[in-house]
Design a protein around this motif. Structure first.
Motif, PDB file in Angstrom:
ATOM      1  N   GLU A 190      -5.291  -2.377   4.419  1.00  0.00           N
ATOM      2  CA  GLU A 190      -6.236  -3.508   4.447  1.00  0.00           C
ATOM      3  C   GLU A 190      -6.794  -3.838   3.073  1.00  0.00           C
ATOM      4  O   GLU A 190      -7.256  -4.963   2.845  1.00  0.00           O
ATOM      5  CB  GLU A 190      -7.389  -3.199   5.422  1.00  0.00           C
ATOM      6  CG  GLU A 190      -7.024  -3.264   6.893  1.00  0.00           C
ATOM      7  CD  GLU A 190      -6.274  -2.026   7.372  1.00  0.00           C
ATOM      8  OE1 GLU A 190      -5.772  -2.048   8.510  1.00  0.00           O
ATOM      9  OE2 GLU A 190      -6.188  -1.043   6.602  1.00  0.00           O
ATOM     10  N   ARG A 191      -6.761  -2.882   2.135  1.00  0.00           N
ATOM     11  CA  ARG A 191      -7.328  -3.125   0.813  1.00  0.00           C
ATOM     12  C   ARG A 191      -6.624  -4.314   0.141  1.00  0.00           C
ATOM     13  O   ARG A 191      -7.237  -5.052  -0.624  1.00  0.00           O
ATOM     14  CB  ARG A 191      -7.246  -1.876  -0.048  1.00  0.00           C
ATOM     15  CG  ARG A 191      -5.868  -1.490  -0.501  1.00  0.00           C
ATOM     16  CD  ARG A 191      -5.872  -0.342  -1.501  1.00  0.00           C
ATOM     17  NE  ARG A 191      -6.005   0.970  -0.885  1.00  0.00           N
ATOM     18  CZ  ARG A 191      -7.045   1.773  -1.076  1.00  0.00           C
ATOM     19  NH1 ARG A 191      -8.050   1.388  -1.834  1.00  0.00           N
ATOM     20  NH2 ARG A 191      -7.078   2.964  -0.504  1.00  0.00           N
ATOM     21  N   TYR A 239      -9.885   0.299  -9.996  1.00  0.00           N
ATOM     22  CA  TYR A 239      -9.259  -0.796  -9.252  1.00  0.00           C
ATOM     23  C   TYR A 239      -9.358  -0.637  -7.740  1.00  0.00           C
ATOM     24  O   TYR A 239      -9.357  -1.623  -7.004  1.00  0.00           O
ATOM     25  CB  TYR A 239      -7.775  -0.904  -9.632  1.00  0.00           C
ATOM     26  CG  TYR A 239      -7.529  -1.057 -11.106  1.00  0.00           C
ATOM     27  CD1 TYR A 239      -7.875  -2.231 -11.780  1.00  0.00           C
ATOM     28  CD2 TYR A 239      -6.966  -0.023 -11.848  1.00  0.00           C
ATOM     29  CE1 TYR A 239      -7.657  -2.375 -13.134  1.00  0.00           C
ATOM     30  CE2 TYR A 239      -6.738  -0.160 -13.208  1.00  0.00           C
ATOM     31  CZ  TYR A 239      -7.082  -1.337 -13.849  1.00  0.00           C
ATOM     32  OH  TYR A 239      -6.866  -1.463 -15.191  1.00  0.00           O
ATOM     33  N   TRP A 240      -9.394   0.610  -7.264  1.00  0.00           N
ATOM     34  CA  TRP A 240      -9.294   0.843  -5.828  1.00  0.00           C
ATOM     35  C   TRP A 240     -10.413   1.752  -5.347  1.00  0.00           C
ATOM     36  O   TRP A 240     -10.664   2.803  -5.919  1.00  0.00           O
ATOM     37  CB  TRP A 240      -7.945   1.491  -5.485  1.00  0.00           C
ATOM     38  CG  TRP A 240      -6.758   0.781  -6.058  1.00  0.00           C
ATOM     39  CD1 TRP A 240      -5.966   1.219  -7.086  1.00  0.00           C
ATOM     40  CD2 TRP A 240      -6.231  -0.473  -5.660  1.00  0.00           C
ATOM     41  NE1 TRP A 240      -4.977   0.313  -7.347  1.00  0.00           N
ATOM     42  CE2 TRP A 240      -5.106  -0.750  -6.489  1.00  0.00           C
ATOM     43  CE3 TRP A 240      -6.581  -1.409  -4.682  1.00  0.00           C
ATOM     44  CZ2 TRP A 240      -4.346  -1.890  -6.361  1.00  0.00           C
ATOM     45  CZ3 TRP A 240      -5.825  -2.565  -4.558  1.00  0.00           C
ATOM     46  CH2 TRP A 240      -4.722  -2.791  -5.381  1.00  0.00           C
ATOM     47  N   SER A 241     -11.047   1.354  -4.260  1.00  0.00           N
ATOM     48  CA  SER A 241     -12.025   2.210  -3.602  1.00  0.00           C
ATOM     49  C   SER A 241     -11.275   3.262  -2.785  1.00  0.00           C
ATOM     50  O   SER A 241     -10.328   2.947  -2.061  1.00  0.00           O
ATOM     51  CB  SER A 241     -12.913   1.369  -2.683  1.00  0.00           C
ATOM     52  OG  SER A 241     -13.760   2.182  -1.910  1.00  0.00           O
ATOM     53  N   LYS A 242     -11.666   4.506  -2.919  1.00  0.00           N
ATOM     54  CA  LYS A 242     -11.010   5.619  -2.234  1.00  0.00           C
ATOM     55  C   LYS A 242      -9.487   5.543  -2.415  1.00  0.00           C
ATOM     56  O   LYS A 242      -8.730   5.413  -1.437  1.00  0.00           O
ATOM     57  CB  LYS A 242     -11.369   5.622  -0.747  1.00  0.00           C
ATOM     58  CG  LYS A 242     -12.866   5.771  -0.472  1.00  0.00           C
ATOM     59  CD  LYS A 242     -13.175   5.742   1.013  1.00  0.00           C
ATOM     60  CE  LYS A 242     -14.671   5.898   1.254  1.00  0.00           C
ATOM     61  NZ  LYS A 242     -15.015   5.842   2.709  1.00  0.00           N
ATOM     62  N   PRO A 243      -9.024   5.628  -3.650  1.00  0.00           N
ATOM     63  CA  PRO A 243      -7.604   5.406  -3.933  1.00  0.00           C
ATOM     64  C   PRO A 243      -6.657   6.433  -3.324  1.00  0.00           C
ATOM     65  O   PRO A 243      -5.465   6.173  -3.192  1.00  0.00           O
ATOM     66  CB  PRO A 243      -7.540   5.470  -5.462  1.00  0.00           C
ATOM     67  CG  PRO A 243      -8.717   6.290  -5.865  1.00  0.00           C
ATOM     68  CD  PRO A 243      -9.784   5.970  -4.870  1.00  0.00           C
ATOM     69  N   GLU A 280       0.826  -1.198   0.000  1.00  0.00           N
ATOM     70  CA  GLU A 280       0.000   0.000   0.000  1.00  0.00           C
ATOM     71  C   GLU A 280       0.867   1.258   0.000  1.00  0.00           C
ATOM     72  O   GLU A 280       0.534   2.260  -0.654  1.00  0.00           O
ATOM     73  CB  GLU A 280      -0.946  -0.005   1.207  1.00  0.00           C
ATOM     74  CG  GLU A 280      -1.757   1.278   1.395  1.00  0.00           C
ATOM     75  CD  GLU A 280      -2.779   1.549   0.304  1.00  0.00           C
ATOM     76  OE1 GLU A 280      -3.574   2.507   0.456  1.00  0.00           O
ATOM     77  OE2 GLU A 280      -2.817   0.820  -0.714  1.00  0.00           O
ATOM     78  N   GLN A 317      -4.802   2.870   2.932  1.00  0.00           N
ATOM     79  CA  GLN A 317      -5.538   1.759   3.543  1.00  0.00           C
ATOM     80  C   GLN A 317      -4.841   0.435   3.232  1.00  0.00           C
ATOM     81  O   GLN A 317      -5.150  -0.227   2.227  1.00  0.00           O
ATOM     82  CB  GLN A 317      -6.971   1.706   3.016  1.00  0.00           C
ATOM     83  CG  GLN A 317      -7.820   2.932   3.311  1.00  0.00           C
ATOM     84  CD  GLN A 317      -9.212   2.823   2.698  1.00  0.00           C
ATOM     85  OE1 GLN A 317      -9.568   1.832   2.056  1.00  0.00           O
ATOM     86  NE2 GLN A 317     -10.015   3.863   2.891  1.00  0.00           N
ATOM     87  N   GLU A 343      -7.847  -7.925   0.892  1.00  0.00           N
ATOM     88  CA  GLU A 343      -9.085  -8.367   0.244  1.00  0.00           C
ATOM     89  C   GLU A 343      -8.819  -9.060  -1.096  1.00  0.00           C
ATOM     90  O   GLU A 343      -9.732  -9.622  -1.701  1.00  0.00           O
ATOM     91  CB  GLU A 343     -10.006  -7.160   0.023  1.00  0.00           C
ATOM     92  CG  GLU A 343     -10.402  -6.453   1.322  1.00  0.00           C
ATOM     93  CD  GLU A 343     -11.130  -5.149   1.069  1.00  0.00           C
ATOM     94  OE1 GLU A 343     -11.326  -4.809  -0.126  1.00  0.00           O
ATOM     95  OE2 GLU A 343     -11.492  -4.471   2.049  1.00  0.00           O
ATOM     96  N   GLU A 362      -9.819   4.675  -9.765  1.00  0.00           N
ATOM     97  CA  GLU A 362     -10.977   4.158  -9.029  1.00  0.00           C
ATOM     98  C   GLU A 362     -11.537   2.881  -9.644  1.00  0.00           C
ATOM     99  O   GLU A 362     -12.342   2.192  -9.018  1.00  0.00           O
ATOM    100  CB  GLU A 362     -12.067   5.233  -8.971  1.00  0.00           C
ATOM    101  CG  GLU A 362     -11.681   6.425  -8.106  1.00  0.00           C
ATOM    102  CD  GLU A 362     -12.798   7.441  -7.992  1.00  0.00           C
ATOM    103  OE1 GLU A 362     -13.788   7.303  -8.761  1.00  0.00           O
ATOM    104  OE2 GLU A 362     -12.692   8.361  -7.163  1.00  0.00           O
TER     105      GLU A 362
END
Length: 497
Positions: free
Chosen positions: A417-418, A407-411, A361, A415, A421, A405
């Motif tokens: 933790e992403r 690929y990533w939520s709230k890039p 990250e 985070q 997942e 976005e």
């Protein structure tokens, strides 16, 4: 009055020429769209202090592929659309490197994998070096890292809980690792003459490759000795002497065993002597010239140290900044029965998913090599109704891809933790995550890079609590040069019981 009129006419001519040239390229040649150029500076003023963000903003107007003139030189192409970037970077017609006068100076005895075109020799050198790195990772990786980190940890312990600037120590430890992998050296201390020479050669070379270097801006200056310009011919001589001494020393001692990359290259050269046609496709064409291989090795040193040191410094800063994440890493270590005196080995990485997620990250969030290493078209390329003419330089915007976005939520939020997942956290091909290049010319040292990032994070957090001094507030945007460099900062290392 006459002078004013002449100057005005000249400026009008330059403005008119720049406008006509842009219109010709954009409308007739069908180059990807982009802002019109100003005289002399082109579109440099539009890039700002964070060019990767500026290009992303331009893409909102011009689309996922656009062009911009850099100074008085030709228009270059930027690609922000992930699918277009992958398509182009996978093309055999976009695998060359742009010409850089500084590289011509320091490569007079032979071009290595960093600067030579995408040809048979490049493929051969890349295969041999990549194979050598893979073998060393399997047999020696953890021992090499343990030795390098021991120097690092000893220096940090000596700080006695006082704030220190870690940059010099990190860069020295990284160069120790490079020297061990490539030349097999065990450095007695940071003052070892061979280590100091390597660090000096690397520092001077990185200054030389800057686009703002006078030699790269005005190539003719390479032929002139001026007292206020560095003499890169002297740098080239020092580099050649160092590499030739290492090569001859390894060659004399070689007994068939391979303990470093230089040994493996010598083994290839000796096998080639036995079968003179093994790596030759054309009569009298030399594909395994030692000079070319030595330059390839030098490329490993320069590119490897710069990229890895900056990434480790960013990793250290984010570890100190995010204390909650640091505690999760410690908890993961202790849950796996790792003591503060233990050394965590890379091949145990599957046991530490959060640690892996944190370093990935950090790399995604920063994307230090935001435009990667530029490519040059070796033929006209037609894409999305546009034409990228032969000789055009192309920059993929990896920073934009890593913050997409799709690929990533709230890039734009940090985070770790992403990554937990994802189905395969340890995959080297995670969509929307490019930190070691892509396509036909990815980073040849990516295996070592991933190993060093994981090993560094695990072992430094295992032994030390890392924190910023109360009055320390570094600018987390860093400094944008060839890469995004971390700001100057100090940290406190408190040894864990």
């Amino acid at each position: 009055m006459v002078l004013f009129v002449v100057v005005s006419l000249v400026l009008l001519f330059i403005l008119f020429y720049a406008l006509l040239d842009d219109l010709y390229l954009l409308k007739i040649k069908r180059l990807p769209p982009g802002p019109l150029s100003l005289p002399i500076i082109g579109g440099l003023h539009l890039l700002g202090q964070e060019p990767y963000k500026s290009v992303e903003n331009m893409a909102a107007k011009y689309g996922g592929i656009l062009s911009l003139r850099i100074g008085v030189r030709e228009r270059v192409v930027y690609v922000t659309d992930p699918d277009l970037a992958k398509q182009l970077l996978s093309s055999e017609y976009l695998a060359d490197r742009p010409s850089l006068p500084f590289f011509d100076i320091i490569s007079k005895e032979g071009h290595g994998i960093g600067s030579r075109p995408y040809d048979f020799t490049w493929k051969l050198h890349t295969r041999i070096i990549y194979s050598s790195i893979s073998k060393l990772i399997q047999t020696q990786l953890d021992d090499v890292l343990r030795n390098s980190w021991e120097y690092l940890f000893k220096t940090l312990e000596d700080s006695k809980d006082e704030p220190i600037s870690p940059e010099t120590t990190i860069r020295t430890a990284v160069m120790m690792t490079m020297g061990r992998f490539i030349f097999g050296h065990e450095y007695a201390s940071a003052d070892d003459p061979k280590l100091r020479l390597l660090l000096w050669l690397n520092e001077e070379t990185m200054r030389g490759v800057s686009p703002l270097n006078h030699v790269n801006l005005i190539p003719g200056l390479q032929y002139i000795n001026l007292p206020f310009y560095p003499n890169y011919r002297n740098l080239n001589m020092a580099k050649e002497n160092f590499l030739n001494d290492e090569f001859e020393s390894h060659k004399k001692k070689f007994d068939g065993r391979t303990v470093d990359i230089m040994d493996m290259i010598i083994k290839e050269l000796k096998e080639d002597e036995k079968d003179s046609m093994k790596f030759r496709q054309k009569q009298r064409e030399e594909f395994l010239l030692p000079q070319n291989f030595l330059m390839s090795i030098f490329t490993l040193i320069v590119g490897g140290e710069q990229t890895l040191s900056n990434n480790l410094l960013w990793l250290l800063l984010y570890t100190a900044k995010h204390q909650d994440c640091q505690e999760k890493i410690v908890k993961e270590l202790r849950n796996n029965d790792v003591l503060a005196t233990d050394f965590v080995q890379f091949h145990h990485k599957e046991k530490f998913p959060y640690t892996t997620a944190f370093y990935k990250e950090t790399m995604r969030f920063i994307t230090t090599t935001f435009f990667g290493v530029p490519r040059t078209a070796s033929a006209d390329i037609h894409v999305n109704g546009y034409t990228i003419p032969k000789g055009t330089t192309v920059f993929p915007n990896f920073w934009s891809i890593n913050h997409n976005e799709r690929y990533w939520s709230k890039p734009h939020e940090f985070q770790p933790e992403r990554f937990l997942e994802l189905e395969n956290l340890h995959s080297s091909n995670i969509p929307g995550f490019i930190i070691f290049g892509y396509g036909r010319r990815p980073c040849i040292g990516s295996q070592v890079g991933r190993a060093c990032l994981f090993s560094f994070l695990c072992n430094i957090i295992n032994k030390f609590h890392v924190s910023l001094p109360p009055d320390e507030d570094p600018d987390m945007r860093g400094h944008t040069r060839l890469v995004i460099e971390p700001p100057s900062f100090k940290v406190i290392f408190q040894k864990r019981a």
